[in-house]
Write an enzyme that holds these catalytic residues in place. Structure first.
Site, mmCIF file in Angstrom:
data_model
loop_
_atom_site.group_PDB
_atom_site.id
_atom_site.type_symbol
_atom_site.label_atom_id
_atom_site.label_comp_id
_atom_site.label_asym_id
_atom_site.label_seq_id
_atom_site.Cartn_x
_atom_site.Cartn_y
_atom_site.Cartn_z
ATOM 1 N N ASP A 34 44.033 57.125 95.144
ATOM 2 C CA ASP A 34 44.553 55.731 95.525
ATOM 3 C C ASP A 34 44.159 54.990 94.455
ATOM 4 O O ASP A 34 42.909 55.058 93.921
ATOM 5 C CB ASP A 34 44.210 55.236 96.746
ATOM 6 C CG ASP A 34 45.320 54.185 97.305
ATOM 7 O OD1 ASP A 34 45.585 54.320 98.274
ATOM 8 O OD2 ASP A 34 45.036 53.252 96.599
ATOM 9 N N GLU A 85 55.002 52.138 96.370
ATOM 10 C CA GLU A 85 55.072 50.810 96.374
ATOM 11 C C GLU A 85 56.212 50.783 97.625
ATOM 12 O O GLU A 85 57.246 51.430 97.600
ATOM 13 C CB GLU A 85 55.862 50.113 95.270
ATOM 14 C CG GLU A 85 55.006 49.689 94.175
ATOM 15 C CD GLU A 85 53.772 48.888 94.281
ATOM 16 O OE1 GLU A 85 54.005 47.974 95.118
ATOM 17 O OE2 GLU A 85 52.965 48.931 93.263
ATOM 18 N N SER A 86 56.015 50.033 98.606
ATOM 19 C CA SER A 86 56.492 50.331 99.898
ATOM 20 C C SER A 86 57.484 49.202 100.569
ATOM 21 O O SER A 86 57.788 49.188 101.683
ATOM 22 C CB SER A 86 55.433 50.591 101.170
ATOM 23 O OG SER A 86 54.506 49.716 101.267
ATOM 24 N N THR A 101 55.954 53.795 90.024
ATOM 25 C CA THR A 101 55.195 54.660 90.895
ATOM 26 C C THR A 101 55.878 55.546 91.770
ATOM 27 O O THR A 101 55.534 56.664 91.978
ATOM 28 C CB THR A 101 54.381 53.614 92.137
ATOM 29 O OG1 THR A 101 53.377 52.915 91.365
ATOM 30 C CG2 THR A 101 53.649 54.164 93.049
ATOM 31 N N THR A 131 61.025 57.779 103.678
ATOM 32 C CA THR A 131 61.729 56.792 104.485
ATOM 33 C C THR A 131 63.237 57.153 105.134
ATOM 34 O O THR A 131 63.971 57.803 104.429
ATOM 35 C CB THR A 131 61.534 55.526 103.963
ATOM 36 O OG1 THR A 131 62.233 54.378 104.964
ATOM 37 C CG2 THR A 131 62.233 55.582 102.454
ATOM 38 N N GLU A 133 65.187 54.869 105.109
ATOM 39 C CA GLU A 133 65.896 53.837 104.556
ATOM 40 C C GLU A 133 66.817 54.591 103.487
ATOM 41 O O GLU A 133 67.735 53.924 102.649
ATOM 42 C CB GLU A 133 64.957 52.817 103.828
ATOM 43 C CG GLU A 133 64.172 51.838 104.885
ATOM 44 C CD GLU A 133 63.424 50.850 104.639
ATOM 45 O OE1 GLU A 133 63.982 49.982 103.663
ATOM 46 O OE2 GLU A 133 62.611 50.296 105.341
ATOM 47 N N TYR A 156 63.844 49.796 96.749
ATOM 48 C CA TYR A 156 62.998 50.523 97.234
ATOM 49 C C TYR A 156 63.408 51.798 97.766
ATOM 50 O O TYR A 156 62.999 52.954 97.421
ATOM 51 C CB TYR A 156 61.998 49.730 98.399
ATOM 52 C CG TYR A 156 61.276 50.651 99.533
ATOM 53 C CD1 TYR A 156 60.115 51.314 99.070
ATOM 54 C CD2 TYR A 156 61.886 50.645 100.744
ATOM 55 C CE1 TYR A 156 59.755 52.173 99.913
ATOM 56 C CE2 TYR A 156 61.200 51.700 101.721
ATOM 57 C CZ TYR A 156 60.134 52.243 101.174
ATOM 58 O OH TYR A 156 59.335 53.115 101.922
ATOM 59 N N LYS A 195 54.756 43.139 106.091
ATOM 60 C CA LYS A 195 55.900 43.556 106.814
ATOM 61 C C LYS A 195 55.737 42.859 108.080
ATOM 62 O O LYS A 195 54.672 42.233 108.526
ATOM 63 C CB LYS A 195 55.489 44.913 107.108
ATOM 64 C CG LYS A 195 55.166 45.724 105.723
ATOM 65 C CD LYS A 195 56.276 46.338 104.972
ATOM 66 C CE LYS A 195 56.218 47.156 103.639
ATOM 67 N NZ LYS A 195 55.171 48.210 103.839
#
Ligand code: NAD
Ligand code: TYD
Length: 348
Positions: A34, A85-86, A101, A131, A133, A156, A195
Site C-alpha cells: 500500500d 483511487e476510489s 493508479t 466496481t 460503476e 473513476y 463517501k
C-alpha cells in the site's frame, strides 16, 4: 509457504480483506502492499500487524521497477488487487491520478504477474477487484448482470473499466489466470469520511450540514464491507478462471431515504431529540455526470458459489454507527490536516 499479495490493504475494503486472509490462512504469507495515500491508514489493521504470516510493504503500484523487483523477489502465487483511487468526486477534479493508479498501476501488476508466471500459470491467480460503476447508470428498473455492456460515466468508473478490460485482455492474449468481481457500494467500519455514509456520520456527530447532491433521488445498492470480504475470499479460492462475478447487497436505497434513516438512528445513539440531525440536511449543487441508479443482480455468485449477504442493512448500519462512535480518535486523525482542505474545496 504460499505467498499472496494484497494491494491496497490499508484502505477501507482492503483492510477487511487483509484481516480475513491473515486470520483464516495461517499457512499463507500475506503481503500487504500500500502506498498509504490519504485513503490508506495502518490504524485500520493494528490488530493483525504482528501476525507471523503478515508483511506490510509501503510502495506505489505505479512505480514499475519497484513492482517488477517485488514480484521477482517474492514470486507471489496469488494477487488480490484492490489498490485504487476510489472516490468519484476526486476523479472529477483530478482525473489523471485515476489513470495513473487505476490503469497504469494495474498494468504494472499484470505485467509483473505475467513475467513471473510465464510457462507456469497453473495454480496462479490474479484477482481484480472492481466496481458496478463500470456498467454506467440504470433507469428506474433493471439490474446490472455480468453481461451488461460497459458504459462508464465518471473518470473513476472509466479508469476502472479500462483496468477491467486490460485484465481480460491479459487473460485472452497471454493466458493469465484471472477473476474479476464488480461490487456495489460498500459501507462499514474504517470507511474514509469522504463517501456518503461515513461523511454524514461524521457531520452528524460534529453538527455540520449534510450536503445532499441534487434532489437526493439517486439510488445505490449498499453492501456491508465484511460481506464483501467473504465474497472476495470465496471467489479467490473457488471462482472459475476468466470469469466475472457481480457482488451486491440486494439493498437499494434512495440517498435521501438513507440519509433520513441515518439521522434517525444517530439521534437515538447520541441521545438527541428526534428530528434534530435531519435539520442538518442541505440540498447542494449536483455532482456532474451523476449516475442515477446502480443495482446489482448477484444471482451468479449465489448460484455458483453459494454466497449471499449475511448482514441486514439495519444491523450493518448500527454496527457502522457504533464503530464510528467508539473510534473517535480514528475519526479525528483522518479528519485533521489535509482533510480540511479537501472538505473546503469540495463543499464551500
Ligand atoms: P480506498 O480508497 O479506501 O483504499 C484504497 C487503498 O489503495 C488505500 O489504502 C491507498 O493508500 C491505496 N493506494 C492508492 N493508490 C495506490 C498506489 N498508487 N499504490 C499502492 N497503493 C495505493 O478504496 P476502497 O473503497 O477500499 O476500494 C478498494 C477497491 O475496491 C478499489 O479497487 C475500488 O475500486 C473497489 N470498490 C470499492 C467500492 C466501495 O464502495 N468502496 C465498491 C466496489 C469496488
Ligand atoms: P459516494 O459514497 O461518493 O459513492 P458513489 O458515488 O461511488 O456511489 O456517493 C453515494 C451517493 O451519495 C451518490 O449518489 C452521491 C451521493 N452523495 C451526496 O449526495 N453527497 C455527498 O456529500 C457525497 C459524498 C455523496
Amino acid at each position: 509457504m504460499k505467498k499472496i499479495l494484497i494491494t491496497g490493504g490499508a484502505g477501507f475494503i482492503g483492510s477487511h480483506v487483509v484481516r480475513r486472509f491473515v486470520n483464516n490462512y495461517p499457512n499463507c504469507q500475506i503481503f500487504n502492499l500500500d502506498a498509504l495515500t490519504y485513503a490508506g491508514n495502518l490504524e485500520n489493521i493494528t490488530d493483525i500487524q504482528d501476525a507471523p504470516n503478515y508483511t506490510f510493504i509501503k510502495g506505489d503500484i505505479v512505480d514499475v521497477d519497484f513492482i517488477n523487483d517485488l514480484f521477482q523477489k517474492h514470486q507471489f502465487e496469488g494477487v488480490l488487487h484492490l489498490a485504487a483511487e476510489s472516490h468519484v468526486d476526486r476523479s472529477i477534479t483530478d482525473p489523471l491520478s485515476f489513470v495513473r493508479t487505476n490503469v497504469i498501476g494495474t498494468m504494472n501488476l499484470l505485467n509483473a504477474a505475467k513475467t513471473i508466471w510465464a510457462g507456469a500459470m497453473e495454480g496462479k491467480r490474479f484477482y481484480h477487484v472492481s466496481t458496478d460503476e463500470v456498467y454506467g447508470s440504470l433507469g428506474a428498473t433493471g439490474l446490472f448482470t455480468e453481461t451488461t455492456p460497459y458504459d462508464p460515466n465518471s473518470p473513476y468508473s472509466a479508469s476502472k473499466a479500462s483496468s477491467d478490460h486490460f485484465v481480460r485482455a491479459y487473460g485472452e492474449t497471454y493466458g493469465l489466470p484471472y477473476v474479476i468481481t464488480n461490487c456495489s457500494n460498500n459501507y462499514g467500519p474504517n470507511h474514509f469520511p469522504e463517501k456518503l455514509i461515513p461523511l454524514f456520520i461524521n457531520n452528524i456527530i460534529t453538527k455540520k450540514s449534510l450536503p445532499v447532491y441534487g434532489d437526493g433521488n439517486y439510488t445505490r445498492d449498499w453492501l456491508f464491507v465484511e460481506d464483501h470480504a467473504v465474497a472476495i475470499d470465496l471467489v479467490f479460492h473457488e471462482g472459475k478462471n476468466h470469469e466475472t462475478y457481480n457482488i451486491g447487497g440486494f439493498n437499494e436505497w434512495k440517498n435521501i431515504d438513507l440519509v433520513k434513516l441515518l439521522c434517525q438512528q444517530m439521534d437515538e445513539k447520541l441521545g438527541r431529540i428526534e428530528g434534530e440531525s435531519a435539520k442538518l440536511i442541505t440540498y447542494v449543487k449536483d455532482r456532474p455526470g451523476h449516475d442515477l441508479r446502480y443495482a446489482i443482480d448477484a444471482s451468479k455468485i449465489n448460484k455458483e458459489l453459494g454466497w449471499k449477504p449475511s448482514v441486514t442493512f439495519e444491523e450493518g448500519l448500527e454496527r457502522t454507527i457504533d464503530w464510528y462512535l467508539s473510534n473517535e480518535a480514528w475519526l479525528k486523525n483522518v479528519t485533521s490536516g489535509e482533510y480540511a482542505k479537501y472538505y473546503y474545496s469540495q463543499y464551500q
